[in-house]
Design a protein around this motif. Structure first.
Motif, PDB file in Angstrom:
ATOM      1  N   VAL A  19       0.840  -1.199   0.000  1.00  0.00           N
ATOM      2  CA  VAL A  19       0.000   0.000   0.000  1.00  0.00           C
ATOM      3  C   VAL A  19       0.874   1.247   0.000  1.00  0.00           C
ATOM      4  O   VAL A  19       1.974   1.251   0.558  1.00  0.00           O
ATOM      5  N   ALA A  20       0.381   2.287  -0.665  1.00  0.00           N
ATOM      6  CA  ALA A  20       1.019   3.601  -0.647  1.00  0.00           C
ATOM      7  C   ALA A  20      -0.061   4.637  -0.403  1.00  0.00           C
ATOM      8  O   ALA A  20      -1.193   4.485  -0.881  1.00  0.00           O
ATOM      9  N   ALA A  21       0.270   5.686   0.357  1.00  0.00           N
ATOM     10  CA  ALA A  21      -0.741   6.688   0.705  1.00  0.00           C
ATOM     11  C   ALA A  21      -0.067   8.021   0.990  1.00  0.00           C
ATOM     12  O   ALA A  21       1.113   8.059   1.355  1.00  0.00           O
ATOM     13  N   PRO A  22      -0.793   9.128   0.846  1.00  0.00           N
ATOM     14  CA  PRO A  22      -0.239  10.433   1.219  1.00  0.00           C
ATOM     15  C   PRO A  22      -0.063  10.515   2.732  1.00  0.00           C
ATOM     16  O   PRO A  22      -0.790   9.854   3.490  1.00  0.00           O
ATOM     17  N   ILE A  23       0.895  11.303   3.160  1.00  0.00           N
ATOM     18  CA  ILE A  23       1.177  11.452   4.589  1.00  0.00           C
ATOM     19  C   ILE A  23       1.720  12.858   4.840  1.00  0.00           C
ATOM     20  O   ILE A  23       2.407  13.429   3.977  1.00  0.00           O
ATOM     21  N   VAL A  24       1.384  13.424   5.987  1.00  0.00           N
ATOM     22  CA  VAL A  24       1.904  14.745   6.360  1.00  0.00           C
ATOM     23  C   VAL A  24       2.411  14.703   7.792  1.00  0.00           C
ATOM     24  O   VAL A  24       1.877  13.979   8.637  1.00  0.00           O
ATOM     25  N   LEU A  25       3.465  15.474   8.051  1.00  0.00           N
ATOM     26  CA  LEU A  25       3.981  15.675   9.404  1.00  0.00           C
ATOM     27  C   LEU A  25       4.063  17.166   9.661  1.00  0.00           C
ATOM     28  O   LEU A  25       4.495  17.931   8.767  1.00  0.00           O
ATOM     29  N   ARG A  26       3.628  17.580  10.839  1.00  0.00           N
ATOM     30  CA  ARG A  26       3.763  18.990  11.220  1.00  0.00           C
ATOM     31  C   ARG A  26       4.362  19.067  12.617  1.00  0.00           C
ATOM     32  O   ARG A  26       3.878  18.420  13.549  1.00  0.00           O
ATOM     33  N   LYS A  27       5.429  19.869  12.752  1.00  0.00           N
ATOM     34  CA  LYS A  27       6.096  19.982  14.054  1.00  0.00           C
ATOM     35  C   LYS A  27       5.158  20.643  15.061  1.00  0.00           C
ATOM     36  O   LYS A  27       4.493  21.643  14.758  1.00  0.00           O
ATOM     37  N   LEU A  28       5.122  20.072  16.250  1.00  0.00           N
ATOM     38  CA  LEU A  28       4.241  20.589  17.291  1.00  0.00           C
ATOM     39  C   LEU A  28       4.845  21.822  17.948  1.00  0.00           C
ATOM     40  O   LEU A  28       6.060  21.907  18.150  1.00  0.00           O
ATOM     41  N   ARG A  29       3.973  22.747  18.294  1.00  0.00           N
ATOM     42  CA  ARG A  29       4.402  23.923  19.050  1.00  0.00           C
ATOM     43  C   ARG A  29       4.467  23.568  20.529  1.00  0.00           C
ATOM     44  O   ARG A  29       3.891  22.571  20.973  1.00  0.00           O
ATOM     45  N   ALA A  30       5.152  24.386  21.291  1.00  0.00           N
ATOM     46  CA  ALA A  30       5.303  24.129  22.729  1.00  0.00           C
ATOM     47  C   ALA A  30       3.924  24.049  23.390  1.00  0.00           C
ATOM     48  O   ALA A  30       3.095  24.951  23.231  1.00  0.00           O
ATOM     49  N   GLY A  31       3.669  22.966  24.106  1.00  0.00           N
ATOM     50  CA  GLY A  31       2.412  22.811  24.835  1.00  0.00           C
ATOM     51  C   GLY A  31       1.233  22.372  23.991  1.00  0.00           C
ATOM     52  O   GLY A  31       0.131  22.183  24.509  1.00  0.00           O
ATOM     53  N   GLU A  32       1.417  22.180  22.685  1.00  0.00           N
ATOM     54  CA  GLU A  32       0.304  21.799  21.807  1.00  0.00           C
ATOM     55  C   GLU A  32      -0.095  20.344  22.036  1.00  0.00           C
ATOM     56  O   GLU A  32       0.753  19.465  22.171  1.00  0.00           O
ATOM     57  N   GLU A  33      -1.379  20.083  22.079  1.00  0.00           N
ATOM     58  CA  GLU A  33      -1.907  18.729  22.238  1.00  0.00           C
ATOM     59  C   GLU A  33      -2.860  18.440  21.082  1.00  0.00           C
ATOM     60  O   GLU A  33      -4.045  18.755  21.149  1.00  0.00           O
ATOM     61  N   PRO A  34      -2.374  17.841  20.022  1.00  0.00           N
ATOM     62  CA  PRO A  34      -3.205  17.622  18.832  1.00  0.00           C
ATOM     63  C   PRO A  34      -4.198  16.491  19.023  1.00  0.00           C
ATOM     64  O   PRO A  34      -4.089  15.678  19.949  1.00  0.00           O
TER      65      PRO A  34
END
Length: 258
Positions: A196-211
């Motif tokens: 399988v292949a799929a799109p993927i994204v990563l975003r660096k978390l800011r200080a104290g961020e809880e996604p």
């Protein structure tokens, strides 16, 4: 027992000697060119065996008008050529915790959101990554960061029992976002495995961020945002899924009688 001096261990001193040899080679010089009245042939031979004092090194640096202790320290923070040969100072900004979002393989309408931590490993002398906070913890991955020279991309590569998974990502943009394609094996059930292949994204978390993590379904408040991120992988050409067009169907039918 490993003995260390102000110049470091025997291995560190051999690294300094190697740096001196490279300097000689680059400038068309030989070891005998270092011999002076105050620096004997015997001392030079010992130096290239990694057996020398700081006083001897200072004499060599004075003759060549070049410092070698700092060069050896910098090389110690250089990754192997096999992973890209990058130096710590150039990739330090990549360290941190990232929110990772990709489609669920079994049901791509929903998304899988978890954390990925990237850090420098002194033991491996390169960047490594570790997945965290996955709801499907048994598939958690750890591995190595490969950064090919001369491109704007990096690879998160992990392997286990012969299985290799790659995540090819763009380097972070001004919003600390990385986009790309994950390629691995899907295990929908039992002993069934499907590439399988799929799109993927990563975003660096800011200080104290809880996604928002876990399975992100259509009714999740973050669904639209995550969906728009994934869409940019294709719309902004951070990845291409090269799918051939199906062959044109031939028209069938019986000719009418005259």
């Amino acid at each position: 027992m490993k003995q260390e001096t102000g110049l470091g261990s025997k291995q560190d001193k051999k690294a300094i000697a190697s740096a001196i040899q490279r300097h000689l080679d680059a400038n068309g010089l030989a070891r005998k060119d270092l011999i002076r009245e105050h620096l004997s042939k015997s001392s030079i031979e010992k130096l290239f065996q990694g057996d020398f004092t700081e006083r001897t090194l200072n004499k060599v640096e004075g003759i060549l008008k070049t410092g070698f202790q700092r060069q050896a320290a910098v090389r110690d923070d250089t990754a192997a050529k096999s992973v890209g040969g990058y130096v710590f100072d150039a990739v330090e900004y990549l360290q941190g915790d990232y929110l990772c979002v990709r489609p669920m393989f079994a049901n791509p309408v929903n998304f899988n959101a978890y954390l990925i931590s990237i850090a420098w490993s002194d033991a491996q002398k390169c960047l490594v990554f570790e997945e965290k906070s996955r709801f499907d913890g048994k598939y958690r991955q750890v591995g190595t960061v490969y950064i090919p020279f001369g491109t704007a991309f990096m690879n998160l590569v992990s392997s286990s029992a012969g299985n290799v998974r790659t995540v090819l990502l763009s380097l972070p943009d001004t919003e600390d976002m990385m986009r790309g394609i994950i390629s691995t094996l899907s295990n929908p059930k039992g002993s069934i495995y499907i590439p399988v292949a799929a799109p993927i994204v990563l975003r660096k978390l800011r200080a104290g961020e809880e996604p928002e993590l876990g399975v992100i379904a259509r009714d999740n408040r973050r669904y639209g945002e995550y969906q728009s991120w994934l869409a940019t992988v294709l719309t902004e050409e951070f990845g291409i899924f090269a799918v051939p067009q199906p062959p044109a169907q031939r028209k069938t039918g019986r000719a009418g009688k005259p």
